[in-house]
Design an enzyme around this catalytic site. Structure first.
Site, PDB file in Angstrom:
ATOM      1  N   ASP A  36       0.817  -1.212   0.000  1.00 27.98           N
ATOM      2  CA  ASP A  36       0.000   0.000   0.000  1.00 27.98           C
ATOM      3  C   ASP A  36       0.850   1.261   0.000  1.00 27.98           C
ATOM      4  OD1 ASP A  36      -2.450  -1.171   0.071  1.00 27.98           O
ATOM      5  OD2 ASP A  36      -2.609  -1.198   2.252  1.00 27.98           O
ATOM      6  N   LYS A  58      -3.159   4.269  -3.710  1.00 20.30           N
ATOM      7  CA  LYS A  58      -3.722   5.322  -4.549  1.00 20.30           C
ATOM      8  C   LYS A  58      -2.598   5.971  -5.361  1.00 20.30           C
ATOM      9  CE  LYS A  58      -7.166   8.868  -3.997  1.00 20.30           C
ATOM     10  NZ  LYS A  58      -7.849   9.755  -3.072  1.00 20.30           N
ATOM     11  N   MET A 172      -7.498   9.458   9.785  1.00 19.58           N
ATOM     12  CA  MET A 172      -8.184   9.907   8.560  1.00 19.58           C
ATOM     13  C   MET A 172      -9.123  11.078   8.840  1.00 19.58           C
ATOM     14  SD  MET A 172      -9.018   6.122   7.047  1.00 19.58           S
ATOM     15  CE  MET A 172      -9.477   5.405   8.601  1.00 19.58           C
TER      16      MET A 172
HETATM   17  C1  LIG Z   1      -6.322   3.766   6.294  1.00 16.22           C
HETATM   18  S1  LIG Z   1      -5.695   4.210   7.872  1.00 16.22           S
HETATM   19  C2  LIG Z   1      -4.607   2.865   8.128  1.00 16.22           C
HETATM   20  C3  LIG Z   1      -4.174   2.737   9.562  1.00 16.22           C
HETATM   21  C4  LIG Z   1      -3.172   1.620   9.769  1.00 16.22           C
HETATM   22  N1  LIG Z   1      -3.734   0.335   9.477  1.00 16.22           N
HETATM   23  C5  LIG Z   1      -2.574   1.625  11.173  1.00 16.22           C
HETATM   24  O1  LIG Z   1      -2.803   0.679  11.955  1.00 16.22           O
HETATM   25  O2  LIG Z   1      -1.823   2.542  11.471  1.00 16.22           O
HETATM   26  C6  LIG Z   1      -4.592   5.502   7.410  1.00 16.22           C
HETATM   27  C7  LIG Z   1      -4.560   6.623   8.445  1.00 16.22           C
HETATM   28  O3  LIG Z   1      -3.694   6.269   9.521  1.00 16.22           O
HETATM   29  C8  LIG Z   1      -3.037   7.427   9.995  1.00 16.22           C
HETATM   30  N2  LIG Z   1      -1.594   7.261   9.801  1.00 16.22           N
HETATM   31  C9  LIG Z   1      -0.985   6.188   9.263  1.00 16.22           C
HETATM   32  N3  LIG Z   1       0.354   6.350   9.281  1.00 16.22           N
HETATM   33  C10 LIG Z   1       0.583   7.555   9.845  1.00 16.22           C
HETATM   34  C11 LIG Z   1       1.752   8.304  10.153  1.00 16.22           C
HETATM   35  N4  LIG Z   1       2.976   7.823   9.903  1.00 16.22           N
HETATM   36  N5  LIG Z   1       1.613   9.513  10.747  1.00 16.22           N
HETATM   37  C12 LIG Z   1       0.389  10.002  11.040  1.00 16.22           C
HETATM   38  N6  LIG Z   1      -0.748   9.349  10.774  1.00 16.22           N
HETATM   39  C13 LIG Z   1      -0.665   8.142  10.187  1.00 16.22           C
HETATM   40  C14 LIG Z   1      -3.578   8.604   9.203  1.00 16.22           C
HETATM   41  O4  LIG Z   1      -4.677   9.130   9.910  1.00 16.22           O
HETATM   42  C15 LIG Z   1      -4.007   7.922   7.922  1.00 16.22           C
HETATM   43  O5  LIG Z   1      -4.989   8.685   7.248  1.00 16.22           O
END
Ligand SMILES: C[S@@+](CC[C@H](N)C(=O)[O-])C[C@H]1O[C@@H](n2cnc3c(N)ncnc32)[C@H](O)[C@@H]1O
Length: 265
Positions: A36, A58, A172
């Site tokens: 991803d 994406k 998100m």
């Molecule tokens: C589709 S969700 C996936 C979450 C993922 N499965 C997890 O456990 O971290 C994606 C969201 O996770 C958050 N996110 C993921 N990685 C991040 C990072 N390095 N810094 C800040 N927010 C993050 C953001 O809010 C992003 O829009």
């Protein structure tokens, strides 16, 4: 031909060092890697040179690849006998559609394994010096999506949530920040409640903005996605507990040791 297997592997939140030992082993031995957007590209360097790497995130100017299409890719490689690593940002079962993919594999009678990952929901606050619980400040936390906050019948019950837990970690939610803040205040959270916005947490691009429900919207332009929102008194510890200093741009965040050669008989 025997059927292969699919491993749903959590890649962690960004710092490659937060991949699990099991995840690294599987990444190094996989024949196919389906990954991803939020997976740190440094992790792909650990794959075998012969591994097929398929990006299903994406792409600029294009729609996301449909979930059914991703499921189809996993199933067809496994049916061809391959060991497939499905590498997902954070943890596969935290807003990662890992549940849907596991269901599709189960229905297709493909054997699979879940390798949990370090979720951004706890690791990103931790790299910003924010513990999601703390004996003095918070005995509960909730992780919610802010994606649907603008929908009239959002699946998150903001009215109940606003005051039900001490710390809210909202994934998100950056683009809906004004709506989320408005709901939390309207449903009883004090406007003085501390809030942190953390962008690209655990990476060299990490950016933290601290404010309160009353003023965080006016500061939000300083942070870009991927970002999460932390709401609650624990945010007040960020100043004192800052520890993560991203390395300079030309230095890696984390370097893997070479995998050991198997012992000779
Ligand atoms: C589709 S969700 C996936 C979450 C993922 N499965 C997890 O456990 O971290 C994606 C969201 O996770 C958050 N996110 C993921 N990685 C991040 C990072 N390095 N810094 C800040 N927010 C993050 C953001 O809010 C992003 O829009």
């Amino acid at each position: 031909m025997t059927c292969g297997k699919v491993y749903l592997v959590g890649a962690g939140p960004g710092d490659p060092g937060l991949l699990t030992v099991r995840g690294l082993e599987l990444l190094r031995s996989a024949q196919v890697i389906v990954y991803d957007q939020l997976v740190n590209p440094a992790l792909l360097d650990e794959a075998a040179p012969t591994a097929i790497k398929i990006f299903v995130g994406k792409q600029a100017g294009r729609h996301c690849i449909a979930q059914e299409e991703i499921n189809g890719v996993l199933i067809s490689y496994a049916r061809a006998g391959d060991e497939v690593v499905r590498l997902k940002g954070g943890d596969p079962f935290v807003f990662g559609r890992g549940g849907e993919e596991a269901e599709a594999l189960s229905e297709a009678r493909i054997s699979f394994e879940i390798v949990p990952g370090v979720s951004s929901a706890v690791a990103v606050p931790a790299y910003a010096g924010i513990p999601v619980t703390h004996r003095k400040f918070a005995s509960s936390f909730a992780v919610v999506t802010g994606h649907e906050a603008r929908k009239p019948n959002s699946s998150v019950d903001w009215a109940k949530l606003a005051t039900a837990v001490d710390t809210l970690v909202i994934l998100m939610g950056l683009s809906n920040l004004p709506i989320i803040v408005g709901k939390l205040i309207a449903y009883g959270r004090s406007p003085q409640t501390p809030v942190a916005l953390i962008g690209s947490g655990t990476t060299i691009d990490q950016k933290i903005v601290i404010g309160s429900l009353a003023d965080i919207v006016s500061k939000s332009a300083l942070v870009e996605p991927p970002a999460l929102i932390v709401v609650g008194d624990v945010v007040s510890l960020a100043d004192k507990l800052q520890w993560f200093v991203p390395p300079p741009e030309n230095q890696p965040l984390y370097e893997f040791e070479q995998s050991r050669e198997p012992a000779r008989a």
